[in-house]
Write an enzyme that holds these catalytic residues in place. Structure first.
Site, short mmCIF file in Angstrom:
data_model
loop_
_atom_site.label_atom_id
_atom_site.label_comp_id
_atom_site.label_asym_id
_atom_site.label_seq_id
_atom_site.Cartn_x
_atom_site.Cartn_y
_atom_site.Cartn_z
N ARG A 70 0.73 -1.24 -0.01
CA ARG A 70 0.03 -0.22 -0.11
C ARG A 70 1.02 1.23 0.20
O ARG A 70 2.13 1.11 0.26
CB ARG A 70 -0.86 0.00 1.29
CG ARG A 70 -0.19 0.06 2.46
CD ARG A 70 -1.03 0.37 3.64
NE ARG A 70 -0.21 0.08 5.03
CZ ARG A 70 0.71 1.07 5.45
NH1 ARG A 70 0.85 2.08 4.87
NH2 ARG A 70 1.02 0.64 6.52
N GLY A 71 0.27 2.33 -0.14
CA GLY A 71 1.00 3.64 -0.05
C GLY A 71 1.21 3.88 1.44
O GLY A 71 0.71 3.30 2.06
N TRP A 76 0.15 1.04 12.88
CA TRP A 76 -0.13 -0.16 13.76
C TRP A 76 -1.62 -0.58 13.54
O TRP A 76 -2.48 0.41 13.15
CB TRP A 76 -0.04 0.38 15.26
CG TRP A 76 -0.41 -0.82 16.24
CD1 TRP A 76 0.47 -1.72 16.66
CD2 TRP A 76 -1.48 -0.88 16.80
NE1 TRP A 76 -0.41 -2.40 17.73
CE2 TRP A 76 -1.78 -1.75 17.69
CE3 TRP A 76 -2.92 -0.12 16.91
CZ2 TRP A 76 -2.70 -2.24 18.53
CZ3 TRP A 76 -3.94 -0.25 17.52
CH2 TRP A 76 -3.83 -1.38 18.55
N HIS A 77 -1.92 -1.85 13.42
CA HIS A 77 -3.26 -2.24 13.70
C HIS A 77 -3.63 -3.10 14.83
O HIS A 77 -2.72 -4.06 15.17
CB HIS A 77 -3.61 -2.81 12.38
CG HIS A 77 -3.82 -2.10 11.19
ND1 HIS A 77 -4.36 -1.02 11.16
CD2 HIS A 77 -2.82 -2.24 10.09
CE1 HIS A 77 -4.07 -0.47 9.79
NE2 HIS A 77 -3.16 -1.35 9.10
N ILE A 143 -4.72 6.49 6.89
CA ILE A 143 -5.24 5.90 5.43
C ILE A 143 -4.05 5.49 4.65
O ILE A 143 -2.78 6.15 4.65
CB ILE A 143 -5.88 7.24 4.53
CG1 ILE A 143 -7.08 7.67 5.23
CG2 ILE A 143 -6.29 6.47 3.26
CD1 ILE A 143 -7.87 8.68 4.62
N GLY A 144 -4.14 4.13 4.12
CA GLY A 144 -3.17 3.60 3.13
C GLY A 144 -3.85 2.94 2.12
O GLY A 144 -4.48 1.97 2.60
N ALA A 157 -7.81 3.28 9.17
CA ALA A 157 -8.08 2.65 10.35
C ALA A 157 -8.43 3.81 11.27
O ALA A 157 -7.56 4.86 11.28
CB ALA A 157 -6.42 2.06 10.94
N CYS A 173 3.13 6.78 10.86
CA CYS A 173 2.95 7.58 9.77
C CYS A 173 4.27 8.33 9.30
O CYS A 173 4.03 9.12 8.49
CB CYS A 173 1.62 8.33 9.52
SG CYS A 173 0.39 7.28 10.09
#
Length: 219
Positions: A70-71, A76-77, A143-144, A157, A173
């Protein structure tokens, strides 16, 4: 468009598993075999690094990181965070920035539903809380994305009630001088993922169709 709850507390989803589900669904949406699909879930705790992540932004404690296509940079998730993966066809010509603005708008509206004023920061993606007496500017939604064959994958997220200590061992980020936050921190009460998901679904359902040609475009 369909919404699928891929796994929520206590059924946290492994990142690699969700990534494979995304790839499989992406191929089917590209082929016209499935409709636009939004996966909503909570991951098991994991760091993921987008293509622009720099070495100094990675964990300082040796924590493993999954590199993804992804961009964006490292994030973290985990539990307490709504991760959303809209697998949606974008209109031609592709406007990636416009799509990101739509996802930001969704998170801004969700925050507003809870009485939290969020917005954008020029030059940065995601959804932010402005600097105030509680701290510096801080990110509440990240966002990614990736767009391939006109269909988007990966996504966003939004922090509901996660343990925010994850932000202490990376540069979230890749942004120096900013922090991370959550709806729970901003409101001073516990805001679980289950309370927020209906708002995410409502605003995505309102906003994503505006990507289609000849429909209202967000300002």
């Amino acid at each position: 468009m369909r919404f699928v709850h891929l796994g929520l507390d206590p059924d946290f989803v492994d990142y690699e598993q969700a990534w494979q589900v995304q790839r499989d669904t992406h191929a089917k949406v590209v082929a016209g075999e499935e409709p636009d699909t939004v996966y909503l879930l909570e991951h098991r705790a994991v760091y993921t690094a987008g293509k622009r992540t720099e070495p100094q932004e990675r964990p300082t404690d040796g924590t493993p990181v999954i590199d993804v296509d992804r961009g964006g940079k490292i994030t973290w998730h985990g539990p307490g965070q709504i991760t959303g993966y809209p697998i949606v066809r974008l209109p031609a010509p592709i406007d990636v920035v416009g799509y990101v603005r739509h996802i930001e708008e969704m998170m801004i509206r969700v925050c507003a539903d809870f009485g939290v004023e969020a917005g954008r920061v020029e030059g940065e993606s995601g959804t932010w809380i402005a600097e105030d007496d509680r701290g510096p500017r801080r990110k509440i939604g990240a966002i990614g994305i990736r767009v391939s064959r006109q269909v988007a994958m990966h996504g966003f997220a939004l922090n509901c009630n996660p343990d925010l200590s994850w932000g202490k061992v990376i540069i979230p980020c890749g942004i120096v001088g900013a922090g991370v936050t959550s709806l729970s921190f901003e409101l001073g009460r516990d805001v679980p993922v289950t309370e927020v998901i209906p708002h995410v679904e409502k605003h995505l359902a309102d906003i994503l169709p505006t990507l289609r040609p000849n429909r209202r475009v967000l300002a």
